[in-house]
Motif scaffolding. Sequence first.
Motif, PDB file in Angstrom:
ATOM      1  N   GLU A  67     -92.369  42.348  97.204  1.00 15.50           N
ATOM      2  CA  GLU A  67     -92.345  42.651  95.775  1.00 15.50           C
ATOM      3  C   GLU A  67     -91.001  42.295  95.173  1.00 15.50           C
ATOM      4  OE1 GLU A  67     -93.554  46.740  95.540  1.00 15.50           O
ATOM      5  OE2 GLU A  67     -95.671  46.178  95.613  1.00 15.50           O
ATOM      6  N   ARG A  68     -91.073  41.834  93.940  1.00 10.85           N
ATOM      7  CA  ARG A  68     -89.872  41.436  93.222  1.00 10.85           C
ATOM      8  C   ARG A  68     -90.018  41.856  91.769  1.00 10.85           C
ATOM      9  NH1 ARG A  68     -88.140  35.659  93.328  1.00 10.85           N
ATOM     10  NH2 ARG A  68     -87.727  36.166  95.480  1.00 10.85           N
ATOM     11  N   ASP A  69     -88.911  42.227  91.149  1.00  9.75           N
ATOM     12  CA  ASP A  69     -88.876  42.530  89.720  1.00  9.75           C
ATOM     13  C   ASP A  69     -88.345  41.304  88.985  1.00  9.75           C
ATOM     14  OD1 ASP A  69     -89.654  45.078  90.416  1.00  9.75           O
ATOM     15  OD2 ASP A  69     -87.673  45.960  90.159  1.00  9.75           O
ATOM     16  N   LEU A  70     -88.800  41.119  87.757  1.00  8.79           N
ATOM     17  CA  LEU A  70     -88.361  39.987  86.950  1.00  8.79           C
ATOM     18  C   LEU A  70     -88.072  40.476  85.537  1.00  8.79           C
ATOM     19  CD1 LEU A  70     -87.982  36.875  86.775  1.00  8.79           C
ATOM     20  CD2 LEU A  70     -90.365  36.765  86.024  1.00  8.79           C
ATOM     21  N   LEU A  71     -86.860  40.229  85.068  1.00  5.46           N
ATOM     22  CA  LEU A  71     -86.474  40.608  83.710  1.00  5.46           C
ATOM     23  C   LEU A  71     -86.839  39.468  82.768  1.00  5.46           C
ATOM     24  CD1 LEU A  71     -85.113  42.660  81.852  1.00  5.46           C
ATOM     25  CD2 LEU A  71     -82.932  41.546  82.365  1.00  5.46           C
ATOM     26  N   THR A  72     -87.650  39.775  81.762  1.00  6.47           N
ATOM     27  CA  THR A  72     -88.080  38.779  80.782  1.00  6.47           C
ATOM     28  C   THR A  72     -87.705  39.245  79.385  1.00  6.47           C
ATOM     29  OG1 THR A  72     -90.251  39.741  80.310  1.00  6.47           O
ATOM     30  CG2 THR A  72     -90.093  38.289  82.236  1.00  6.47           C
ATOM     31  N   ARG A  73     -87.923  38.390  78.408  1.00  8.43           N
ATOM     32  CA  ARG A  73     -87.647  38.779  77.017  1.00  8.43           C
ATOM     33  C   ARG A  73     -88.611  39.856  76.535  1.00  8.43           C
ATOM     34  NH1 ARG A  73     -89.636  32.983  74.775  1.00  8.43           N
ATOM     35  NH2 ARG A  73     -89.966  32.542  76.948  1.00  8.43           N
ATOM     36  N   PHE A  74     -89.678  40.106  77.304  1.00  9.52           N
ATOM     37  CA  PHE A  74     -90.640  41.149  76.964  1.00  9.52           C
ATOM     38  C   PHE A  74     -90.362  42.448  77.711  1.00  9.52           C
ATOM     39  CE2 PHE A  74     -92.786  37.038  76.565  1.00  9.52           C
ATOM     40  CZ  PHE A  74     -93.013  37.050  75.207  1.00  9.52           C
ATOM     41  N   GLY A  75     -89.306  42.453  78.501  1.00  9.55           N
ATOM     42  CA  GLY A  75     -88.940  43.633  79.273  1.00  9.55           C
ATOM     43  C   GLY A  75     -89.040  43.361  80.767  1.00  9.55           C
ATOM     44  N   LEU A  76     -88.793  44.386  81.545  1.00 12.79           N
ATOM     45  CA  LEU A  76     -88.801  44.274  82.999  1.00 12.79           C
ATOM     46  C   LEU A  76     -90.228  44.306  83.524  1.00 12.79           C
ATOM     47  CD1 LEU A  76     -87.085  44.211  85.615  1.00 12.79           C
ATOM     48  CD2 LEU A  76     -87.219  46.712  85.605  1.00 12.79           C
ATOM     49  N   ILE A  77     -90.566  43.311  84.330  1.00  8.92           N
ATOM     50  CA  ILE A  77     -91.864  43.288  85.009  1.00  8.92           C
ATOM     51  C   ILE A  77     -91.592  43.717  86.439  1.00  8.92           C
ATOM     52  CG2 ILE A  77     -93.820  41.886  85.718  1.00  8.92           C
ATOM     53  CD1 ILE A  77     -93.125  40.011  83.370  1.00  8.92           C
ATOM     54  N   GLU A  78     -92.163  44.835  86.818  1.00  4.73           N
ATOM     55  CA  GLU A  78     -91.869  45.415  88.122  1.00  4.73           C
ATOM     56  C   GLU A  78     -92.945  45.070  89.144  1.00  4.73           C
ATOM     57  OE1 GLU A  78     -91.550  49.492  86.683  1.00  4.73           O
ATOM     58  OE2 GLU A  78     -89.409  49.406  87.158  1.00  4.73           O
ATOM     59  N   ASP A  79     -92.514  44.992  90.387  1.00  6.20           N
ATOM     60  CA  ASP A  79     -93.406  44.885  91.547  1.00  6.20           C
ATOM     61  C   ASP A  79     -94.344  43.683  91.503  1.00  6.20           C
ATOM     62  OD1 ASP A  79     -92.239  47.263  92.425  1.00  6.20           O
ATOM     63  OD2 ASP A  79     -93.741  48.483  91.405  1.00  6.20           O
ATOM     64  N   LEU A  95     -91.617  30.967  91.064  1.00  8.48           N
ATOM     65  CA  LEU A  95     -90.664  32.076  91.146  1.00  8.48           C
ATOM     66  C   LEU A  95     -89.724  31.785  92.311  1.00  8.48           C
ATOM     67  CD1 LEU A  95     -90.140  34.773  89.725  1.00  8.48           C
ATOM     68  CD2 LEU A  95     -91.524  35.873  91.457  1.00  8.48           C
ATOM     69  N   SER A  96     -88.638  31.096  92.018  1.00  8.83           N
ATOM     70  CA  SER A  96     -87.735  30.678  93.087  1.00  8.83           C
ATOM     71  C   SER A  96     -87.140  31.881  93.821  1.00  8.83           C
ATOM     72  CB  SER A  96     -86.633  29.773  92.539  1.00  8.83           C
ATOM     73  OG  SER A  96     -85.898  30.436  91.551  1.00  8.83           O
ATOM     74  N   ARG A  97     -86.620  31.614  94.983  1.00 14.09           N
ATOM     75  CA  ARG A  97     -86.245  32.652  95.942  1.00 14.09           C
ATOM     76  C   ARG A  97     -85.382  33.781  95.370  1.00 14.09           C
ATOM     77  NH1 ARG A  97     -86.311  32.310 101.971  1.00 14.09           N
ATOM     78  NH2 ARG A  97     -87.675  30.606 101.426  1.00 14.09           N
ATOM     79  N   TYR A  98     -84.361  33.480  94.634  1.00 13.51           N
ATOM     80  CA  TYR A  98     -83.457  34.536  94.161  1.00 13.51           C
ATOM     81  C   TYR A  98     -83.556  34.775  92.656  1.00 13.51           C
ATOM     82  CZ  TYR A  98     -81.638  34.097  98.816  1.00 13.51           C
ATOM     83  OH  TYR A  98     -81.537  34.071 100.179  1.00 13.51           O
ATOM     84  N   LYS A  99     -84.612  34.306  92.054  1.00 12.62           N
ATOM     85  CA  LYS A  99     -84.767  34.446  90.604  1.00 12.62           C
ATOM     86  C   LYS A  99     -85.114  35.890  90.255  1.00 12.62           C
ATOM     87  CE  LYS A  99     -86.934  32.268  86.712  1.00 12.62           C
ATOM     88  NZ  LYS A  99     -87.617  31.071  86.293  1.00 12.62           N
ATOM     89  N   ARG A 100     -84.302  36.474  89.396  1.00 15.70           N
ATOM     90  CA  ARG A 100     -84.525  37.855  88.965  1.00 15.70           C
ATOM     91  C   ARG A 100     -84.631  37.978  87.447  1.00 15.70           C
ATOM     92  NH1 ARG A 100     -85.208  37.899  93.654  1.00 15.70           N
ATOM     93  NH2 ARG A 100     -84.349  39.279  95.221  1.00 15.70           N
ATOM     94  N   ARG A 101     -84.277  36.885  86.744  1.00 18.02           N
ATOM     95  CA  ARG A 101     -84.319  36.896  85.280  1.00 18.02           C
ATOM     96  C   ARG A 101     -84.966  35.606  84.783  1.00 18.02           C
ATOM     97  NH1 ARG A 101     -78.820  38.607  86.137  1.00 18.02           N
ATOM     98  NH2 ARG A 101     -78.259  36.427  85.970  1.00 18.02           N
ATOM     99  N   GLU A 102     -85.607  35.725  83.641  1.00 15.53           N
ATOM    100  CA  GLU A 102     -86.160  34.555  82.968  1.00 15.53           C
ATOM    101  C   GLU A 102     -85.004  33.635  82.564  1.00 15.53           C
ATOM    102  OE1 GLU A 102     -89.087  33.784  79.163  1.00 15.53           O
ATOM    103  OE2 GLU A 102     -88.005  35.664  79.302  1.00 15.53           O
TER     104      GLU A 102
END
Length: 110
Positions: A67-79, A95-102
């Motif tokens: 599971e990975r979280d991703l911060l987007t302009r729409f907010g944090l997408i969890e799990d 979704l590249s290996r260390y990508k955590r933000r849009e």
Amino acid sequence: MKISLPEEMQSVQINEKWGQEIFIDIRGFIKHAVEQAVKQELTNFLGYEQYQRGEERRDNYRNGYYERDLLTRFGLIEDIQVARDRNGEFESRVLSRYKRREEKIDRQIH
């Protein structure tokens, strides 16, 4: 004694709530789309569908997800569930290996 807000204030609260609900829906859609795209990438990488059986010997298999979280302009997408292979050779282009933000957020930070 009952206190009520002016009508203009009530509509602002309703619009903010509606906007938040839209963002929640958008985040859910993005999460689903990313998960499905990564699964399809893994299928293409391995060369066979999930649960597909065959007589040929395979050197690599699906190995669940992490599971990975991703911060987007729409907010944090969890799990977000990111599919993985047993040998650790698969790397998603979605979704590249260390990508955590849009990327748009990364550009705003730098």
